[in-house]
Design a protein around this motif. Structure first.
Motif, short mmCIF file in Angstrom:
data_model
loop_
_atom_site.label_atom_id
_atom_site.label_comp_id
_atom_site.label_asym_id
_atom_site.label_seq_id
_atom_site.Cartn_x
_atom_site.Cartn_y
_atom_site.Cartn_z
N PHE A 14 79.86 49.23 63.53
CA PHE A 14 79.93 50.46 64.32
C PHE A 14 78.87 50.41 65.42
N ILE A 56 77.48 49.49 72.53
CA ILE A 56 76.35 48.68 72.99
C ILE A 56 76.81 47.64 74.00
N TRP A 101 75.43 47.53 77.76
CA TRP A 101 74.73 46.37 78.34
C TRP A 101 75.47 45.81 79.55
N VAL A 137 63.81 47.82 78.93
CA VAL A 137 64.81 46.82 78.54
C VAL A 137 64.48 46.24 77.16
N LEU A 145 65.35 48.67 74.56
CA LEU A 145 66.80 48.71 74.40
C LEU A 145 67.30 47.52 73.57
N ILE A 146 66.73 46.35 73.86
CA ILE A 146 67.14 45.15 73.11
C ILE A 146 66.82 45.32 71.62
N THR A 160 69.11 47.79 70.12
CA THR A 160 70.44 47.19 69.96
C THR A 160 70.49 46.33 68.71
N LEU A 208 70.22 48.50 65.63
CA LEU A 208 71.45 49.26 65.39
C LEU A 208 72.57 48.37 64.87
N LEU A 209 72.73 47.23 65.54
CA LEU A 209 73.81 46.33 65.13
C LEU A 209 73.56 45.75 63.75
N THR A 239 74.35 48.68 61.32
CA THR A 239 75.79 49.03 61.23
C THR A 239 76.64 47.86 60.74
#
Lengths: 166, 277
Positions: free
Chosen positions: A69, A74, A78, B12, B15-16, B19, B22-23, B26
């Motif tokens: 999810f 994302i 990006w 950035v 954010l990385i 990311t 989060l990934l 999840t």
């Protein structure tokens, strides 16, 4: 209003790629049709308005997808940021650039998916390579047309808004 | 305090990291669908269902159309094959029946070696109800002459009345102008067979004292100079004896079915030189 239109367009693209595209066997592995929309929005719309829209579209894709999810959210985010950053340095309306932008966007999204799937080795497998090539070719063939169509719609919309204001 | 570039780089990087986090989360833990997920699915899925069912319907129609086309082609092919089979079957039946007839004729020829016979095919019939004649495919060129008797294995058919180079006309014994001197095989009672219709003829000039029974066989007497003695003509089917008169009225049913004649023999009365050779 235009964002509502883009949202509707995104929904239509989602429905098309989840229903019609799988039935067309000769297309094989087709690329994500939302990518041209994301690239277009990143090149033409400000971040503060474009990002929420593509996040909503990505969210819907995540809801319909069986992957991790947030993956689409994302990926789109990006793509949006990278292409948005690129457009400050290059001319985003060049036809050749448009063709390659969609293809590169497709490859980036696929890399995201494969890495998230937990197997970096599969990134270099023959299947992955075939998938990349197939999707990139389709992206180059049809993606640029989609971007050109979106630009035409945008210009028509702009003219109509200007006429309405005056 | 911080430059814009520094802020971008830090943003950035954050954010990385976000990311990846989060990934990672999840990808490992698929959470239960929340209200937003349900809403998104419920909004999009009906359209998906609509489009999918439309596509399936179109596909089904398309597939059915093609299968119908294929069935139509197959049907056409099978019809053609069936017609050919019918034709072949019919040809086989015809050959079989022709074979049976020819066998009977051959048998007749074998048992009547005393006569010179020429086989001929019936090629035409008189369309008139009143004249009972037919055409055969043998004529003068085959040595046929006027007055030659025409027979089949069942009995007498008639006599040649006209001929050309390769064709002849045969007067059937059922014609009203035809007469055959005959006698009853059992009692040797004499009379004249005269044509009446396709189904029977009259056995005339039979004296009242002559013994005649139904079922008696009538054969040619050979005294008329046309038909050789002993050829079958028919069987007595009806006898009418009136109180007055010296003759009996006798109806005879022919052995030959004149409606179904296809091959016949022409008998050479005086053996023809060509046949002798």
């Amino acid at each position: 209003m235009i964002y509502l239109f883009y949202f509707g367009l995104g929904l239509c693209l989602i429905i098309i790629q989840t229903t019609i595209i799988p039935f067309i066997y000769f297309l094989g592995r087709f690329y994500d049709l939302i990518i041209p929309l994301v690239l277009f929005l990143s090149a033409h719309r400000p971040v503060q308005k474009g990002i929420p829209l593509i996040l909503i579209i990505g969210f819907i894709m995540d809801c319909l997808s069986g992957g991790a999810f947030g993956l689409y959210c994302i990926s789109y985010m990006w793509l949006y940021l990278v292409v948005g950053g690129m457009t400050t340095y290059v001319h985003a309306h060049s036809a050749i650039l448009l063709i390659f932008m969609v293809a590169v966007g497709t490859v980036i999204e696929n890399v995201f998916f494969i890495v998230t799937a937990g197997s970096a080795a599969s990134l270099f497998s023959m299947h992955a390579l075939q998938s990349f090539i197939s999707q990139s070719i389709w992206a180059m063939i049809t993606g640029a047309f989609m971007l050109i169509a979106l630009e035409s719609i945008q210009s028509i919309w702009d003219r109509w808004s200007a006429e309405k204001r005056s | 305090m911080f430059s814009k570039r520094m802020v971008t780089i830090v943003g950035v990087l954050i954010l990385i990291v976000l990311t990846i986090m989060l990934l990672t989360i999840t990808a490992q833990h698929r959470s239960h669908p929340n209200i937003l997920t349900r809403l998104a699915i419920n909004c999009v899925s009906p359209f998906q269902e609509l489009v999918s069912s439309s596509i399936r319907t179109c596909q089904q129609i398309w597939k059915n159309y093609f299968s119908l086309v294929a069935v139509a082609y197959e049907n056409e092919r099978l019809r053609s094959a069936l017609n050919k089979a019918y034709e072949l079957n019919n040809r086989c039946l015809e050959t079989q029946r022709s074979n049976e007839r020819l066998r009977a004729l051959l048998e007749f020829k074998e048992t009547n070696k005393a006569f010179q016979l020429v086989a001929a095919e019936v090629i035409g019939r008189d369309p008139s109800y009143w004249a009972k004649t037919m055409m055969i495919d043998k004529g003068e060129a085959d040595g046929i002459q006027k007055g030659f008797p025409v027979v089949v294995h069942r009995g007498i058919v008639g006599q040649i009345i006209e001929m050309t180079g390769h064709f002849s006309k045969v007067l059937l014994i059922i014609d009203q102008n035809s007469a055959v001197d005959s006698l009853l095989q059992r009692t040797r009672v004499r009379g004249i067979i005269k044509g009446d219709s396709t189904r029977s003829f009259f056995f005339e000039y039979v004296l009242r004292k002559g013994s005649v029974k139904i079922g008696d066989m009538v054969i040619s007497s050979g005294l008329d100079g046309v038909y050789p003695k002993g050829l079958r003509v028919g069987t007595v089917s009806e006898i009418l004896r009136s109180n007055s008169g010296i003759f009996q009225e006798i109806k005879v049913t022919p052995y030959v079915d004149f409606e179904k004649l296809e091959e016949v023999f022409v008998l050479f009365k005086p053996p023809h030189p060509a046949i002798q050779q």
